[in-house]
Structure formats: structure tokens, C-alpha cells
Design an enzyme around this catalytic site. Structure first.
Site, PDB file in Angstrom:
ATOM      1  CG  HIS A 131      -0.794   0.070   2.475  1.00  0.00           C
ATOM      2  ND1 HIS A 131       0.246   0.619   3.084  1.00  0.00           N
ATOM      3  CD2 HIS A 131      -1.275  -0.598   3.585  1.00  0.00           C
ATOM      4  CE1 HIS A 131       0.395   0.460   4.499  1.00  0.00           C
ATOM      5  NE2 HIS A 131      -0.551  -0.368   4.639  1.00  0.00           N
TER       6      HIS A 131
ATOM      7  CG  HIS B  97      -5.298  -5.513  12.088  1.00  0.00           C
ATOM      8  ND1 HIS B  97      -5.950  -4.498  11.715  1.00  0.00           N
ATOM      9  CD2 HIS B  97      -4.280  -5.434  11.446  1.00  0.00           C
ATOM     10  CE1 HIS B  97      -5.469  -3.514  11.324  1.00  0.00           C
ATOM     11  NE2 HIS B  97      -4.357  -4.002  10.946  1.00  0.00           N
TER      12      HIS B  97
ATOM     13  CG  ASP C 243      -0.374  -4.896  11.235  1.00  0.00           C
ATOM     14  OD1 ASP C 243       0.143  -6.065  10.804  1.00  0.00           O
ATOM     15  OD2 ASP C 243      -1.150  -4.529  10.999  1.00  0.00           O
TER      16      ASP C 243
END
Ligand code: FEO
Length: 405
Positions: free
Chosen positions: A24, A78, A164
Site C-alpha cells: 500500500h 485485525h 501487526d
């Protein structure tokens, strides 16, 4: 891919993405992994899925041990797509599984999938799940780094599955820190942790400190940290926790990053005496040209320096676009505990240096003023001004640095 047992009956069933170079917009020269974990207990439990496109890999790993339809619980720590976009494939194979996630996790999944037929249990900090011999404890970690984020702790084996947090973008055949250090190095692993923290977690330092303190207050012993990217911390879980605490508390090397761009090389020429002035003061310096450097690499260099000088030529009375882009990106990361100044060449009315200081003010960074401007190409007198500017900046950065030691 072969499942790897990380604790008794708890397996890594993730995927290695050797090829990803643009995550990203974040440059990942070393690729990454999408880690997820299968608990083969009385109630078979999968913690997280993987990025869509890698589901086949994780499903094959699961199938090598059990029929995926036997998954009873699916924990979604998540919902970002690199971890949750494979949920559809898993739910097709295990339609009766109950999904454990936070309120915000459910809200996000509802927006991405048709969840009308899925069973959910919404969890919050302190909620538990008994899978047989294992007791799982959920810990919400909102904004580390999404509102939905949580971690899962398994008491009996002192294992923290941290999504993460504590991760790194590293594609490697090593699964554990000990293996990675053996085939690569400590320094490479640390570099990957810093890179990840700088680009993803920089805004959340205070929250990170609070959350680590909360975990310590709960008396949770941690023997292993299993993040959703990169290697698993088996040998030195405390090392990465301490690195996070240090970074969250503003620890940075006494170093200066000169981050610039240039049109006709005049601003670039300024960097040479600037660097020499900084070096004269005995401070390490790194010069980074933005158009020659991926954004996330420049962000890491900023983060790994106590001081930063931003160089920009003036274009139409404003910052040069690549410099403006960098500063916008940096502002989003809410940097703290850094001294910053600006310099640049101009041809007519100037403006870039002034604009840079406006950006610094928005970021509430500590500034070194005034900035330095040079008309057109630097003359030998200008080079002396740049040299002295570099020296004075280095002196002030050293003094500023002492606050953190
Ligand atoms: Fe690795 Fe926030 O996703």
C-alpha cells in the site's frame, strides 16, 4: 507450505510473499509474510487469516493436519486486508465457525463481506476463550494500529499473538528470530523492526507505552511473541518490547538526515557544505534525495535521526512537489522529539523555506530557525553560509539530544 509448530499443538500456517515490493505504497524490498496460527486443541481455533491470493497456501497447510471444516473458532485480531481478506475462503470451508473480534472489527467485516450467515462473538479486553487445554485472553489494542486491533494471549504457553505490533516486513524461510539471526544478522532484524515502526506505528508511541504498561500490570509473562508479519520472537521477545519502549519514548541516534529535492541542482549543491559543516561538529549525517529514494525509506531515515534538514527549491512560490509530498506524509505520522530546519535555492520571490516552516508548525516539531535561502546557484560565500548553517544546526541538535539521554 509446511506448517511449523511454534508451541505444543500451535502451528504457524502463514504464507511468505517473496515478491511484494509495494505494500500500500510502502516499499518492501525484502518482501513480507502474512502469519496466522492454528491451535489444534479440543476446539480447533485459527487466529487470523492471510491476504487474499495467499489463502490457498494457508488452507493447504491447515489441510495437511486437519479438515478445515473442523475449525470451531476463528479469531480476527485485525481486519486490514493483509490479514482478513482471506476470511471468505476460510468461512466457506468452516461455515459453522464462530468469529471472535472486537466491536470495531465486526463493523469493518460487515462492510467488506456478507456476514449475515456468520456467527460472531464480540470480545473486549479481559474476555477469554477456553479451547480445551488452552485459555486464550483477548486484549484490545485500539489504534495499534487500527481501531479494531486486538491481541490474543495464550496463558499456558505465555504466547502473545500480537497482530501487526512487533512485526517486520521480511520474507524469509526463517520463522524464528534465532534462525534469522543465524542466517542474516541482528542488525538486519533491528533495521526491519525500526522500518516497520517508523512507517506504521510512529503516530502511536504514547498508546504503545500505555498498552505495554497495561500488559505488564496484568502480570502476563511473555515467552514468545508471534506477530502477523515477519519472524516470531522466540529467543528474545524482550528485545523487541524494549525497542518499542525506546522508540515510543523518543530514543533516536545523534544523527542528522538532510532530506531534499532539487530542480537544477542548486539546492543539491547546498547539501555538500551543509554536510561538511555537520561532520565538522562530529555528528553523523546522511543525505537523502527524495526523487531517488522511496518515501518509506526517507521516513525511516528521518526517524533514525535526532535532527533533520529539509531542502527544497521554490516552485511557483511553494515547496517542490516531492518535498511537499514527503512533509504531508510525515505530518500524518505525527513525529515527535526531533529538531528540524529548512534550506533551499530560489530564483525569484522565494517561498519554499517559508512553506516548510509552516508545515513544521503544523507538526508541532521543535524548529531550528531561521532557515537558509540561496539565490539561484550557491556562490562561494553562500557555500560558507551553508557550512556554518550545518555547523550551527549540528551544535543545536547535539544540545537538544542531551534531553533524551
Ligand atoms: Fe498488517 Fe495493519 O495490517
Amino acid at each position: 507450505m509446511k506448517a511449523i509448530e511454534i508451541k505444543p499443538d500451535i502451528y504457524w500456517v502463514g504464507a511468505i510473499d517473496w515478491a511484494v515490493r509495494d505494500f500500500h505504497g510502502y516499499v518492501t524490498p525484502r518482501g513480507t509474510t502474512y502469519n496466522n496460527y492454528l491451535i489444534l486443541d479440543e476446539q480447533i481455533t485459527l487466529v487470523d487469516t492471510v491476504k487474499h491470493g495467499f489463502s490457498r497456501v494457508t488452507i493447504d497447510s491447515i489441510r495437511s493436519m486437519i479438515d478445515p471444516s473442523k475449525i470451531v473458532n476463528l479469531i480476527i485480531n485485525h481486519i486490514e486486508p493483509d490479514h482478513a481478506s482471506g476470511i471468505g475462503e476460510i468461512m466457506e470451508l468452516a461455515p459453522c465457525a464462530t468469529i471472535y473480534t472486537t466491536v470495531k472489527g465486526k463493523k469493518g467485516l460487515d462492510r467488506h463481506f456478507d456476514t449475515s450467515q456468520w456467527k460472531f462473538r464480540i470480545v473486549k479486553t479481559g474476555d477469554t476463550l477456553n479451547t480445551g487445554k488452552y485459555n486464550l485472553l483477548f486484549l484490545e489494542t485500539p489504534m495499534i494500529h487500527w481501531p479494531d486491533s486486538m491481541m490474543t494471549y495464550i496463558r499456558e504457553v505465555k504466547l502473545l499473538i500480537s497482530q501487526d505490533a512487533f512485526g517486520q516486513h521480511l520474507a524469509t524461510s526463517a520463522r524464528f528470530d534465532s534462525e534469522f539471526i543465524e542466517c542474516a544478522s541482528h542488525a538486519e532484524l533491528e533495521e526491519a523492526v525500526i522500518d516497520y515502526y517508523a512507517n506504521i506505528l510512529m503516530p502511536f508511541g504514547q498508546l504503545i507505552k500505555t498498552k505495554i504498561a497495561e500488559i505488564q500490570k496484568l502480570g502476563l509473562e511473555i515467552d514468545m511473541i508471534a506477530p502477523d508479519h515477519g519472524i516470531i520472537w522466540k529467543q528474545e521477545p524482550a528485545k523487541v518490547i524494549n525497542m518499542y519502549l525506546d522508540m515510543a519514548s523518543g530514543k533516536a541516534p545523534l544523527r542528522i538526515a538532510v532530506i531534499y529535492d532539487t530542480m537544477w541542482h542548486s539546492t543539491e549543491l547546498m547539501t555538500i557544505p551543509l554536510m561538511e559543516g555537520i561532520k565538522e561538529e562530529g555528528v553523523e549525517c546522511k543525505v537523502i534525495k527524495l526523487r531517488a529514494t522511496p518515501m518509506s525509506a526517507a521516513i525511516k531515515d528521518f526517524w533514525q535521526s535526532r535532527g533533520c534538514l529539509i531542502g527544497s527549491p521554490t516552485l511557483n512560490n511553494l515547496l517542490y512537489p516531492s518535498v511537499a509530498e514527503f512533509l504531508t506524509h510525515l505530518r500524518g505520522l505525527r513525529p515527535k522529539n526531533r529538531l528540524i530546519g529548512a534550506f533551499g535555492s530560489y530564483g525569484w520571490g522565494g517561498g519554499a523555506v517559508k512553506e516548510a516552516y509552516k508545515e513544521f508548525e503544523k507538526m508541532k516539531l521543535d524548529v531550528f530557525e531561521p532557515g537558509l535561502q540561496v539565490l539561484y546557484k550557491p556562490s562561494s560565500e553562500d557555500e560558507t553560509r551553508c557550512y556554518e548553517f550545518g555547523r550551527e544546526f549540528a551544535r543545536q541538535v547535539r544540545e537538544y539530544h542531551e534531553k533524551f539521554t
